[in-house]
Design a protein around this motif. Structure first.
Motif, mmCIF file in Angstrom:
data_model
loop_
_atom_site.group_PDB
_atom_site.id
_atom_site.type_symbol
_atom_site.label_atom_id
_atom_site.label_comp_id
_atom_site.label_asym_id
_atom_site.label_seq_id
_atom_site.Cartn_x
_atom_site.Cartn_y
_atom_site.Cartn_z
ATOM 1 N N TYR A 163 42.895 114.556 8.831
ATOM 2 C CA TYR A 163 42.408 113.393 9.578
ATOM 3 C C TYR A 163 40.890 113.474 9.727
ATOM 4 C CZ TYR A 163 40.947 110.932 13.795
ATOM 5 O OH TYR A 163 40.244 110.168 14.698
ATOM 6 N N THR A 164 40.397 114.651 10.092
ATOM 7 C CA THR A 164 38.961 114.839 10.299
ATOM 8 C C THR A 164 38.188 114.637 9.007
ATOM 9 O OG1 THR A 164 39.416 116.362 12.117
ATOM 10 C CG2 THR A 164 37.222 116.459 11.158
ATOM 11 N N GLU A 165 38.742 115.082 7.882
ATOM 12 C CA GLU A 165 38.089 114.871 6.591
ATOM 13 C C GLU A 165 37.914 113.382 6.291
ATOM 14 O OE1 GLU A 165 40.298 116.890 3.551
ATOM 15 O OE2 GLU A 165 39.969 118.849 4.474
ATOM 16 N N CYS A 186 40.633 121.652 18.092
ATOM 17 C CA CYS A 186 40.588 121.017 16.770
ATOM 18 C C CYS A 186 40.726 119.508 16.819
ATOM 19 C CB CYS A 186 41.722 121.568 15.897
ATOM 20 S SG CYS A 186 41.545 123.308 15.544
ATOM 21 N N THR A 187 40.889 118.929 17.970
ATOM 22 C CA THR A 187 41.193 117.498 18.030
ATOM 23 C C THR A 187 40.047 116.706 18.623
ATOM 24 O OG1 THR A 187 42.303 117.845 20.144
ATOM 25 C CG2 THR A 187 43.690 117.837 18.170
ATOM 26 N N ASN A 221 36.081 110.794 17.391
ATOM 27 C CA ASN A 221 35.311 110.332 16.265
ATOM 28 C C ASN A 221 34.638 109.031 16.619
ATOM 29 O OD1 ASN A 221 34.304 109.629 13.795
ATOM 30 N ND2 ASN A 221 36.240 108.778 13.096
ATOM 31 N N ASN A 278 42.060 107.295 16.281
ATOM 32 C CA ASN A 278 41.251 108.069 17.212
ATOM 33 C C ASN A 278 41.755 107.911 18.640
ATOM 34 O OD1 ASN A 278 39.009 109.824 17.803
ATOM 35 N ND2 ASN A 278 38.067 108.050 18.763
ATOM 36 N N CYS A 299 40.646 104.478 11.410
ATOM 37 C CA CYS A 299 40.280 105.699 12.134
ATOM 38 C C CYS A 299 40.115 105.426 13.622
ATOM 39 C CB CYS A 299 38.999 106.291 11.562
ATOM 40 S SG CYS A 299 39.207 107.046 9.930
ATOM 41 N N ILE A 342 45.507 117.679 11.329
ATOM 42 C CA ILE A 342 44.317 117.204 12.041
ATOM 43 C C ILE A 342 43.084 117.416 11.165
ATOM 44 C CG2 ILE A 342 42.796 117.678 14.014
ATOM 45 C CD1 ILE A 342 45.388 118.141 15.652
ATOM 46 N N CYS A 360 38.177 110.793 8.599
ATOM 47 C CA CYS A 360 37.600 110.010 9.682
ATOM 48 C C CYS A 360 36.316 110.612 10.261
ATOM 49 C CB CYS A 360 38.620 109.821 10.803
ATOM 50 S SG CYS A 360 40.020 108.803 10.304
ATOM 51 N N ALA A 382 34.096 113.738 12.251
ATOM 52 C CA ALA A 382 34.233 114.414 13.552
ATOM 53 C C ALA A 382 32.955 114.254 14.317
ATOM 54 C CB ALA A 382 34.548 115.902 13.347
#
Length: 145
Positions: free
Chosen positions: A138-140, A21-22, A25, A48, A44, A135, A142, A144
């Motif tokens: 964060y992904t939303e 999941c990490t 970006n 990142n 980000c 996470i 920044c 993926a």
């Protein structure tokens, strides 16, 4: 002894799921926050770096060695705290405390499991779910890769 093996198996599965999941970006989304001159993209990028280090750290964890895993999780939590101090963009700065708290909780639970408290394995799973949720936030923000 069987309960201890079960706790380690749960831990191993959770850690392996977490590393997926990490992702890094290279193309963040978003714009400038009104309160800060730091763009979402710049923030980000800073986070990142920490997320990339976290991914590498998680991939190196040996689930059969919960004490070392706990240390790695604590190091990641500390890195999130350092990132929070450096990020001025309010959108990204707003998610970092949750990330830090989630990793700190996972580290605390892992330390308990390492000390033989297998009853806390379910608590560890909850903490790792919190890590995954943080996470995801964060992904939303920044993006993926």
């Amino acid at each position: 002894m069987n309960r201890r093996l079960t706790a380690f198996a749960i831990t191993a599965a959770a850690l392996l799921a977490l590393t997926g999941c990490t992702g890094g970006n290279d193309s963040p989304e978003g714009g400038n926050a009104a309160e800060s001159t730091q763009s979402v993209e710049d923030a980000c990028t800073q986070v990142n770096d920490v997320m990339t280090e976290a991914t590498a750290g998680l991939q190196e964890i040996d689930p059969s060695d919960p004490a070392t895993a706990a240390t790695a999780l604590r190091t990641i939590s500390d890195g999130m705290g350092d990132a929070a101090d450096a990020v001025t963009n309010s959108e990204i700065a707003g998610i970092l405390p949750d990330l830090q708290t989630a990793f700190a909780s996972a580290a605390e639970s892992m330390e308990a499991v390492a000390a033989g408290d297998t009853e806390r394995a379910s608590e560890l799973n909850t903490a790792l779910t919190d890590v995954q949720d943080s996470i995801g936030r964060y992904t939303e923000l920044c993006g993926a890769s």
